[in-house]
Enzyme design. Structure first.
Site, PDB file in Angstrom:
ATOM      1  N   HIS A 302       0.848  -1.196   0.000  1.00  0.00           N
ATOM      2  CA  HIS A 302       0.000   0.000   0.000  1.00  0.00           C
ATOM      3  C   HIS A 302       0.880   1.241   0.000  1.00  0.00           C
ATOM      4  O   HIS A 302       1.857   1.331   0.743  1.00  0.00           O
ATOM      5  CB  HIS A 302      -0.910   0.017   1.229  1.00  0.00           C
ATOM      6  N   SER A 303       0.545   2.205  -0.859  1.00  0.00           N
ATOM      7  CA  SER A 303       1.257   3.481  -0.918  1.00  0.00           C
ATOM      8  C   SER A 303       2.744   3.246  -1.171  1.00  0.00           C
ATOM      9  O   SER A 303       3.115   2.542  -2.103  1.00  0.00           O
ATOM     10  CB  SER A 303       1.003   4.267   0.371  1.00  0.00           C
TER      11      SER A 303
END
Length: 1141
Positions: A302-303
């Site tokens: 994520h990210s």
């Protein structure tokens, strides 16, 4: 009393404070000036003796017997004599009569500027500030109120539990004391801590938590629990539960610090090695003995966790083939979110270049990433943390190994998501869970299916099915159904007719409808489309409708059942029957959001009624060329609500391409009409519309249906081919269109764009209404302003420095010519009249010269054939405003005027802060009670009381030593900014009390240096935040990349010099051009490279600080004896003793 170096000719320039004249001493001005000049010229004392005498006036005053302070002495020299003495210095000596004439002072200008309030502003500065701030407010207002995507995520629920692996200690990795490894378990399903399935590693993003794994991990556990119980055949297909491992990074900040990113990648490679070893330990793992041991791990990031996942593959401790599948969510792959750290910029370049080189290899054996697939999922317009444009991987990964898709594209999701919602959005996590189970295969050591099968599964779950790379099962499936039809009861439509069913099950039994497949008609050919609100599934027992592609079967009925796996006999005992060999097309169904009078959005939220989506099929003629009929079987046993519309249509009637320039679209808009007799599906391509910086308004004007009721409401889909972004609008009439296409500062794709690619808009309309539809498309100018906020946020780290550097350059030029250091506002007014417009005009011309025709126009195709430049230049968007499209020439002036307004507002903010703190400083200053009110300002003006040279030198050495060992230089820079703020406050207090030209000069000078340092501060603050975060988790290992003493030493020396209240000497020789060139160089670099390489700006300003320190040093006399006096305390004793010269 005033203390002056006996050998100095620049008293007023070195000291910012002049004690005001009393009435009794005014008559002696002329005599004292002449005496001072004679004494200065005849002074023959040794250099060392002169250097020990302090050059500021802050000597301790000796009280008289009556407790009253002595009457201050008048200043030694007038302004004209000081200017004359300055010209006699070797540094400023005129080389010719022309140079001497250039030093003549404009009396009116000096008189006007000398006592001009720093708050004063000109009409030009006022207008520029108002215009700039108005544009900024408009951008922010537009971003918060216009062209907003609706929120449609449903909440997810889970029952998490975690197991920490304490055995993964410092024997495995040097980061074990900082990071931790956990195993997720869903309570109520995973009742023990054994690992039995496929390992998956979740990597949290910037300041993310290891607990963010729970929504997706919980869904996978529940899905496997229900699926395995209802379908035991899954276990035979190699499907097992997923073991989710997650990492606690203590919410490390990786977006700002490259070394932290490398540390995480190194730790995760060791974690994967440890995870794979767990499956060999019978105390922890419980697997079927016939299954191979896992050799790779699926990675979910994520990210910034997605960027860390890609970094792992280039690290020295990477275990070959330990990663073959990467799924990222809202990860900025294309470029770093900010460029404040030089190391993270370099890491991005190394990663992307490595992946590009790997996938550019001709042979698979030469490609170390041949087995790796990567899917980047972006949240879209609601993600205000990371621009979704940065999630693109088209510039480094070919379509055979990965793609970028937006959540608005994913079937049954159809909503944009913010940066955190993409982790917990219920409909999205369900799709991710099913896609992960589709790619696993425990029968292989890699625990996943081959690369081609994985890509096929990802395309099926994450794409609409209408993309160019979408794969249909029709070309791979064999005929599996033998269909026997009663010739008398079967409805065969005439060639070219449209099938329209307004309800299902009208006859009470299965009823077939045959649509003859027309012959291929060049040049465009025909296309088959079918739309229904019934679910089309591959399982024949779960649907009321089947769609088949059929050919006449030549065998006997008895033989047909033996060859084909399914036999559908609709002929019964009828004498006349036909036999067809068919393939079921339900597996190629494209899911579309339902568009009815009761639907408002493509999705449904919590506590809203479930909406059954539409089913859509679409085939080109070359895909159906081997068949004679499309058979539609209505299998409903009783009348049921539903509709079916199916037809063959000419592509020339359903596909329209409009070549219109952006300028014409801006002025006139675009209008077109869908005729009353039209296909069900129409598509309009506008190749020139592909920029992320523009938003559009589309209006649909139609009349009500005539005789028949409307079957469904208009459905609109806007889409781009790469990256794969689709948005749906149900019951469409007035819609707002925004897209993530060609974005500023994003590298171009590896494969050159098709000139015909651009924004495409598909229309599904009810063809039975027989009414025309008028469509108007216009550019939403105000809505487009809001798109600048996400794409150009980082310009505020660069372009304001362009403005400040030019303003400071003008201040120095005026000062060197006149002896007056004008205020920031007055210099801004001068710069706005010449230098700022000229450099913005030059940058605009530069961006136009670097630009070329947009990649989605025919001119661009011709240019690419005739051009000699490389096919793909991945750095072509790094300069100036980040785009080469000539249409956006106005962006440079727009950004410039906004930054002028921001700089002016910061200037007045600092002025207000300085004045407030200066007032407080004056209140808390100790003042003897016997001093009369009228004498306080004259006799006891707050004066600079700098620490002794020895104390300053020791403090500087200690600070530099700490920078070289423990603290990053960004911390020292913050300290320098605070010290400079206090210097500016005290300078303001002195200037306000004495109101002398030299004091106003010094105050304006200190204020300008503070403004310059404040605009560099945002570049340094993120690294400082990372350091403080490490201290909070007791990670005391020093940064290896931010202990360069030379990066902070000039700032410390400059600030320490200003503490003493010394004004920088004037330079009227040719050396004055060095100052001008250095500041002009900062301005040019800020405008050209500042956004992409903002970290360099600190070093450029650092060079300016070096030069200013050198200029300051020219007013001092240095010797070994003077340095020794700083340590033996003699200098301090002289200051305290207050000896007269």
């Amino acid at each position: 009393m005033k203390r002056r170096s006996s050998g100095s000719t620049e008293d007023s320039e070195d000291s910012p404070v002049e004690v005001p004249l009393t009435n009794g001493s005014a008559a002696h001005n002329h005599d004292r000036e002449s005496k001072a000049d004679r004494r200065t010229s005849l002074d023959t004392r040794p250099q060392s003796a002169r250097s020990r005498r302090q050059q500021n006036i802050n000597w301790k005053q000796t009280d008289s017997k009556n407790g009253s302070p002595p009457e201050p002495k008048p200043p030694i020299a007038s302004v004209s004599s000081r200017i004359q003495s300055l010209t006699q210095s070797p540094l400023v000596a005129p080389s010719s009569e022309k140079d001497a004439n250039s030093l003549e002072i404009d009396d009116k200008m000096v008189r006007r500027s000398r006592f001009r309030s720093p708050w004063a502003t000109s009409m030009l500065v006022f207008l520029a500030t108002v215009v700039g701030i108005s544009f900024l407010v408009g951008i922010l207002q537009s971003a918060s109120s216009r062209q907003l995507d609706p929120k449609g995520c449903r909440m997810s629920y889970m029952r998490p539990s975690y197991r920490k692996f304490d055995d993964f200690d410092t024997e495995h990795t040097r980061f074990a004391s900082k990071y931790s490894l956990y195993l997720y378990r869903e309570m109520g399903i995973d009742n023990d801590r054994k690992i039995r399935g496929v390992p998956i590693l979740f990597i949290p993003g910037n300041a993310g938590s290891y607990k963010q794994v729970r929504p997706i991990a919980s869904e996978t556990a529940n899905y496997f629990h229900e699926a395995a119980r209802s379908n035991p055949e899954l276990l035979k297909l190699g499907v097992r539960n997923l073991d989710f491992f997650t990492v606690d990074f203590n919410e490390d900040i990786t977006a700002f610090h490259g070394q932290t990113l490398l540390d995480q990648a190194e730790y995760l490679n060791e974690a994967i090695r440890y995870i794979l070893s767990l499956y060999l330990d019978p105390r922890i793992a419980e697997r079927d003995p016939g299954l191979p041991d896992p050799t790779s791990v699926i990675v979910l990031g994520h990210s910034m966790g997605g960027v860390v996942a890609r970094t792992m593959l280039i690290m020295p401790n990477y275990q070959e083939h330990s990663i073959n599948t990467i799924l990222t969510m809202s990860a900025p792959h294309a470029r770093p979110p900010v460029s404040f750290d030089g190391e993270i910029v370099k890491i991005y370049q190394d990663i992307n270049n490595y992946w590009r080189r790997a996938y550019s290899q001709q042979w698979a054996n030469d490609n170390p990433l041949w087995h790796v697939t990567l899917v980047s999922i972006a949240g879209g317009g609601l993600d205000t943390v990371v621009p979704s444009d940065y999630a693109s991987v088209e510039s480094m990964i070919p379509a055979t190994h990965g793609f970028t898709v937006f959540t608005t594209t994913i079937p049954n999701v159809w909503t944009s998501m913010d940066h955190q919602a993409i982790l917990w959005c219920d409909q999205f996590r369900k799709v991710v869970a099913r896609a992960l189970y589709e790619i696993v295969d425990v029968g292989r050591g890699s625990q996943t299916k081959p690369r081609a099968d994985r890509m096929r599964a990802f395309k099926r779950f994450f794409l609409t099915g209408m993309e160019n790379i979408a794969e249909k099962s029709l070309s791979t499936k064999e005929a599996g159904t033998a269909l026997s039809l009663d010739d008398t009861a079967t409805r065969i439509l005439p060639q070219g007719d449209r099938l329209v069913l307004r309800k299902l099950g009208g006859s009470g039994k299965s009823e077939p409808y045959l649509i003859p497949i027309p012959p291929q008609a060049p040049p465009e050919g025909k296309r088959f489309t079918l739309l229904t609100n019934s679910r089309l599934v591959d399982s024949a027992s779960e649907t009321m409708l089947d769609v088949l592609a059929c050919s006449v079967y030549p065998l006997q009925q008895r033989q047909a059942g033996a060859v084909l796996s399914m036999n559908t006999d609709l002929a019964g005992s009828s004498a006349g029957s036909s036999r067809l060999a068919c393939r079921n097309l339900n597996s190629d169904t494209i899911t579309l959001p339902a568009s009815t009078a009761s639907t408002k959005y493509p999705f449904f939220r919590d506590n809203e009624a479930t909406i059954t989506p539409f089913s859509y099929l679409q085939y080109d003629m070359d895909e159906l060329s081997d068949y004679q009929f499309v058979a539609i079987l209505d299998k409903a046993n009783r009348t049921a609500p539903g509709f079916v519309i199916a037809e063959f249509s000419d592509k020339s009637e359903s596909l329209l391409t409009r070549h219109v320039s952006l300028r014409r679209l801006l002025v006139f808009g675009l209008s077109f009409r869908l005729p009353a007799h039209r296909p069900m599906v129409a598509e309009i391509k506008i190749p020139s519309l592909g920029s992320s910086l523009l938003a559009y308004n589309l209006k649909l004007r139609r009349h009500t249906c005539g005789k028949n009721a409307e079957i469904f409401r208009p459905l609109i889909r806007q889409y781009l081919n790469e990256p794969y972004e689709s948005k749906y609008y149900v019951d469409a009439h007035d819609i707002s269109i925004s897209l993530h296409g060609i974005a500023p500062y994003v590298p171009p794709p590896m494969k050159p764009r098709n000139p015909e690619d651009g924004l495409s808009v598909q229309f599904w309309t009810d063809p039975t209404c027989e009414t025309s539809i008028h469509i108007d498309l216009t550019i939403d100018v105000y809505g487009s302003l809001g798109k600048l906020s996400m794409r150009y946020r980082t310009v505020f780290a660069a372009f304001p420095l362009l403005i400040v550097a030019l303003v400071l350059r003008k201040q120095f030029r005026v000062y060197d010519a006149t002896g007056v250091f004008v205020s920031f506002s007055e210099s801004l007014d001068m710069s706005l009249r010449q230098s700022i417009p000229l450099i913005l005009l030059s940058l605009t011309a530069l961006s136009l010269s670097l630009g070329h025709s947009p990649p989605n126009t025919p001119e661009a195709s011709l240019e690419s054939r005739n051009s000699t430049r490389p096919v793909v230049d991945f750095a072509e968007n790094d300069l100036v405003i980040g785009t080469s499209d000539p249409f956006f020439w106005f962006m440079t002036p727009l950004v410039g005027i906004v930054c002028v307004g921001v700089c002016a507002m910061l200037n007045y903010t600092v002025l207000a802060l300085t004045q407030i703190l200066s007032t407080l400083y004056g209140w808390i200053s100790v003042r003897p009670a016997w001093v009369r009110n009228e004498d306080r300002r004259k006799a006891l003006s707050p004066a600079f009381l700098p620490p002794s040279p020895r104390r300053r030198m020791v403090t500087t050495v200690i600070l530099l030593f700490m920078v070289s060992t423990v603290i990053p230089y960004q911390f020292a820079y913050l300290v320098a900014c605070l010290v400079q703020l206090t210097t500016t406050i005290r300078a303001h207090r002195v200037a306000a009390d004495t109101r002398t030209p030299s004091n106003f000069n010094f105050y304006n000078y200190a204020h300008a240096i503070l403004i310059l340092m404040l605009w560099v501060l945002p570049i340094n603050l993120p690294i400082l935040v990372v350091w403080i975060k490490n201290l909070a988790v007791h990670w005391l290992t020093p940064f290896s990349s931010h202990h360069n003493v030379l990066s902070i030493m000039p700032f410390i020396f400059l600030v320490e010099t200003l503490i003493s209240g010394k004004m920088i000497p004037r330079v009227t020789s040719r050396l004055k051009y060095v100052t001008s060139m250095l500041l002009f160089g900062i301005a040019v670099y800020s405008g050209i490279y500042g956004v992409s390489y903002a970290y360099v700006l600190h070093y450029l300003v650092n060079i300016v600080a070096v030069w200013l320190v050198l200029l300051h040093s020219t007013s001092d006399s240095w010797s070994l004896s003077s340095l020794w006096s700083a340590f033996d305390g003699s200098g301090e004793g002289d200051r305290k003793g207050g000896k007269n010269p």
